[in-house]
Motif scaffolding. Structure first.
Motif, PDB file in Angstrom:
ATOM      1  N   UNK A   4       0.823  22.638  68.494  1.00 34.38           N
ATOM      2  CA  UNK A   4       1.423  23.204  67.288  1.00 34.38           C
ATOM      3  C   UNK A   4       2.131  22.092  66.534  1.00 34.38           C
ATOM      4  N   UNK A   5       1.680  21.803  65.320  1.00 35.35           N
ATOM      5  CA  UNK A   5       2.351  20.841  64.446  1.00 35.35           C
ATOM      6  C   UNK A   5       3.204  21.656  63.482  1.00 35.35           C
ATOM      7  N   UNK A   6       4.509  21.549  63.615  1.00 33.85           N
ATOM      8  CA  UNK A   6       5.458  22.309  62.812  1.00 33.85           C
ATOM      9  C   UNK A   6       6.088  21.362  61.792  1.00 33.85           C
ATOM     10  N   UNK A   7       6.045  21.732  60.509  1.00 31.70           N
ATOM     11  CA  UNK A   7       6.577  20.874  59.450  1.00 31.70           C
ATOM     12  C   UNK A   7       7.730  21.602  58.756  1.00 31.70           C
ATOM     13  N   UNK A   8       8.972  21.146  58.951  1.00 34.92           N
ATOM     14  CA  UNK A   8      10.107  21.713  58.213  1.00 34.92           C
ATOM     15  C   UNK A   8      10.162  21.081  56.819  1.00 34.92           C
ATOM     16  N   UNK A   9       9.743  21.831  55.816  1.00 31.24           N
ATOM     17  CA  UNK A   9       9.627  21.298  54.461  1.00 31.24           C
ATOM     18  C   UNK A   9      10.808  21.737  53.606  1.00 31.24           C
ATOM     19  N   UNK A  10      10.916  21.095  52.432  1.00 25.51           N
ATOM     20  CA  UNK A  10      11.961  21.444  51.465  1.00 25.51           C
ATOM     21  C   UNK A  10      11.346  21.478  50.076  1.00 25.51           C
ATOM     22  N   UNK A  11      10.467  22.459  49.863  1.00 30.72           N
ATOM     23  CA  UNK A  11       9.772  22.591  48.603  1.00 30.72           C
ATOM     24  C   UNK A  11       8.489  21.771  48.569  1.00 30.72           C
ATOM     25  N   UNK A  31      -5.532  21.914  67.136  1.00 28.76           N
ATOM     26  CA  UNK A  31      -4.192  21.934  66.549  1.00 28.76           C
ATOM     27  C   UNK A  31      -4.028  23.174  65.684  1.00 28.76           C
ATOM     28  N   UNK A  32      -2.784  23.525  65.446  1.00 26.51           N
ATOM     29  CA  UNK A  32      -2.404  24.515  64.429  1.00 26.51           C
ATOM     30  C   UNK A  32      -1.262  23.922  63.637  1.00 26.51           C
ATOM     31  N   UNK A  33      -1.224  24.214  62.360  1.00 29.07           N
ATOM     32  CA  UNK A  33      -0.179  23.688  61.486  1.00 29.07           C
ATOM     33  C   UNK A  33       0.620  24.833  60.895  1.00 29.07           C
ATOM     34  N   UNK A  34       1.950  24.749  61.031  1.00 27.45           N
ATOM     35  CA  UNK A  34       2.855  25.709  60.395  1.00 27.45           C
ATOM     36  C   UNK A  34       3.849  24.939  59.553  1.00 27.45           C
ATOM     37  N   UNK A  35       3.905  25.279  58.262  1.00 29.75           N
ATOM     38  CA  UNK A  35       4.884  24.694  57.352  1.00 29.75           C
ATOM     39  C   UNK A  35       5.962  25.743  57.100  1.00 29.75           C
ATOM     40  N   UNK A  36       7.218  25.384  57.419  1.00 35.09           N
ATOM     41  CA  UNK A  36       8.337  26.311  57.192  1.00 35.09           C
ATOM     42  C   UNK A  36       9.187  25.730  56.076  1.00 35.09           C
ATOM     43  N   UNK A  49       3.204  26.968  48.988  1.00 35.88           N
ATOM     44  CA  UNK A  49       2.531  28.087  49.648  1.00 35.88           C
ATOM     45  C   UNK A  49       1.170  28.371  49.053  1.00 35.88           C
ATOM     46  N   UNK A  50       1.072  28.378  47.720  1.00 40.95           N
ATOM     47  CA  UNK A  50      -0.216  28.628  47.062  1.00 40.95           C
ATOM     48  C   UNK A  50      -1.216  27.521  47.379  1.00 40.95           C
ATOM     49  N   UNK A  51      -0.721  26.268  47.418  1.00 43.31           N
ATOM     50  CA  UNK A  51      -1.622  25.159  47.726  1.00 43.31           C
ATOM     51  C   UNK A  51      -2.162  25.279  49.141  1.00 43.31           C
ATOM     52  N   UNK A  52      -1.299  25.616  50.085  1.00 45.83           N
ATOM     53  CA  UNK A  52      -1.742  25.754  51.474  1.00 45.83           C
ATOM     54  C   UNK A  52      -2.714  26.918  51.633  1.00 45.83           C
ATOM     55  N   UNK A  53      -2.447  28.017  50.967  1.00 48.43           N
ATOM     56  CA  UNK A  53      -3.366  29.159  51.019  1.00 48.43           C
ATOM     57  C   UNK A  53      -4.729  28.773  50.447  1.00 48.43           C
ATOM     58  N   UNK A  55      -6.242  26.100  50.691  1.00 48.99           N
ATOM     59  CA  UNK A  55      -7.034  25.276  51.605  1.00 48.99           C
ATOM     60  C   UNK A  55      -8.041  26.108  52.393  1.00 48.99           C
ATOM     61  N   UNK A  56      -7.770  27.406  52.502  1.00 45.56           N
ATOM     62  CA  UNK A  56      -8.659  28.314  53.237  1.00 45.56           C
ATOM     63  C   UNK A  56      -8.929  27.811  54.651  1.00 45.56           C
ATOM     64  N   UNK A  57      -7.883  27.320  55.296  1.00 50.64           N
ATOM     65  CA  UNK A  57      -7.971  26.794  56.659  1.00 50.64           C
ATOM     66  C   UNK A  57      -7.234  27.759  57.582  1.00 50.64           C
ATOM     67  N   UNK A  58      -7.944  28.454  58.484  1.00 49.97           N
ATOM     68  CA  UNK A  58      -7.287  29.467  59.320  1.00 49.97           C
ATOM     69  C   UNK A  58      -6.249  28.904  60.283  1.00 49.97           C
ATOM     70  N   UNK A  59      -6.280  27.609  60.527  1.00 49.27           N
ATOM     71  CA  UNK A  59      -5.293  27.024  61.439  1.00 49.27           C
ATOM     72  C   UNK A  59      -3.984  26.671  60.730  1.00 49.27           C
ATOM     73  N   UNK A  60      -3.903  26.920  59.427  1.00 46.63           N
ATOM     74  CA  UNK A  60      -2.724  26.557  58.643  1.00 46.63           C
ATOM     75  C   UNK A  60      -1.946  27.814  58.275  1.00 46.63           C
ATOM     76  N   UNK A  61      -0.636  27.765  58.495  1.00 44.30           N
ATOM     77  CA  UNK A  61       0.249  28.904  58.192  1.00 44.30           C
ATOM     78  C   UNK A  61       1.433  28.413  57.368  1.00 44.30           C
ATOM     79  N   UNK A  62       1.869  29.239  56.419  1.00 47.01           N
ATOM     80  CA  UNK A  62       3.020  28.906  55.572  1.00 47.01           C
ATOM     81  C   UNK A  62       4.082  29.996  55.707  1.00 47.01           C
ATOM     82  N   UNK A  63       5.326  29.579  55.970  1.00 44.87           N
ATOM     83  CA  UNK A  63       6.458  30.502  56.052  1.00 44.87           C
ATOM     84  C   UNK A  63       7.563  29.972  55.148  1.00 44.87           C
ATOM     85  N   UNK A  64       8.106  30.834  54.306  1.00 46.20           N
ATOM     86  CA  UNK A  64       9.224  30.452  53.433  1.00 46.20           C
ATOM     87  C   UNK A  64      10.482  31.165  53.914  1.00 46.20           C
TER      88      UNK A  64
END
Length: 321
Positions: A4-11, A31-36, A49-53, A55-64
């Motif tokens: 799990x690759x977790x990315x704590x983002x700020x915008x 791998x799986x990628x989660x951007x928080x 969030x729109x950019x990540x969506x 990508x149409x990559x099922x292993x990528x998740x976005x949480x705000x």
């Protein structure tokens, strides 16, 4: 075994998109990628969030985050939102090298009882070009010499990290159960990585060090550590942490580790490197405060932390970006 690759983002921004692209480019697909994103609640650009969506990559998740958590609590949320056996908390301005996931998976299988795996880093500047700043030259001098891989733990590794924290946190893959057991203590933003390593080591965990770098670590003036160094709050946090560590390791009987915490030599040298800039800008008050902090010794013995002024103790207030 998944990572799990977790990315704590700020915008949103170009750098976080580079970070995501580096994960998508991994040689190993496990791998799986989660951007928080902690920036939307603070009014930052919500386009990530729109950019990540898109990508149409099922292993990528976005949480705000509905409310801003600050860096410490967003790191903790990253840990809690993970579910794979191995967890990496990757900076939103750093990049994985293409073989990172494959190498940490191989190391985890080779050393099934290791608490975490550290690959080290190549350093780049704000523009993404190779760089060799002084802080990273010092890190290279203080780090243990490793050929291929090595397993270290206990007091030798703890003392080494307190003499100079040569680890690059985004290059560390943690066993999830170890990461969740220890977590990130509120009140620490700058030293939350070192605090976590030391609590794992004190609990009997150990680390695998890999010789070849696994990430590209970005040094730039807008980073949290650079900003906190400029206003002096970084060093106040570090001093409080080292005092606490000195007391705890003295009580544990780890004398070399307690001594390294009291001296905290690389932190003191970092202060001295900042002084010329403060003096040149005419900020004599800040320069004097930093110099006093660099020169004042931390008291020895189990009660060291309790003898610090209340204003220097960790855990007060809400961590901020």
């Amino acid at each position: 075994m998944l990572v799990d690759v977790m990315v704590p983002a700020f915008g949103d921004g170009a750098l976080v998109r580079e970070t995501v692209t580096s994960v998508l480019a991994q040689d190993d697909p496990n791998w799986r990628l989660t951007v928080i994103d902690d920036g939307v609640a603070a009014g930052r650009d919500p386009g990530l969030g729109d950019w990540l969506t898109g990508l149409a990559e099922p292993r990528v998740r976005y949480l705000a985050n509905p409310e801003r958590l600050g860096i410490n609590r967003n790191f903790q949320r990253c840990a809690e939102a993970s579910s794979a056996e191995l967890v990496v908390i990757l900076g939103s301005d750093d990049r994985l090298l293409p073989d990172f996931v494959g190498r940490v998976r191989q190391a985890a299988q080779r050393y099934p009882d290791a608490a975490f795996i550290h690959t080290g880093a190549r350093i780049m500047d704000a523009a993404g070009q190779p760089a060799t700043p002084l802080v990273d030259r010092v890190k290279a001098l203080t780090a243990p010499r490793v050929r291929d891989s090595a397993r270290l733990g206990g007091e030798p590794l703890a003392a080494s990290l307190l003499r100079g924290n040569w680890m690059y946190f985004p290059s560390v893959a943690f066993r999830r159960e170890v990461l969740l057991r220890h977590g990130f203590r509120p009140g620490y933003d700058i030293v939350l990585d070192l605090d976590l390593y030391l609590r794992i080591l004190r609990d009997g965990g150990d680390a695998v060090l890999l010789e070849r770098p696994g990430i590209e670590y970005r040094r730039h003036p807008d980073s949290l550590s650079s900003a906190r160094a400029g206003d002096g709050s970084r060093f106040a946090e570090e001093r409080a942490f080292f005092a606490e560590a000195a007391a705890e390791f003295a009580a544990l009987g780890w004398r070399r580790t307690a001594r390294a915490a009291r001296w905290h030599l690389t932190s003191r040298l970092h202060v001295l490197c900042k002084l010329p800039g403060l003096l040149a800008s005419g900020d004599l008050g800040a320069a004097g405060a930093l110099l006093r902090g660099a020169l004042t010794p931390i008291p020895a013995g189990p009660q060291a932390a309790s003898r610090l002024p209340d204003s220097t103790r960790p855990g007060e207030g809400v961590p901020s970006r």
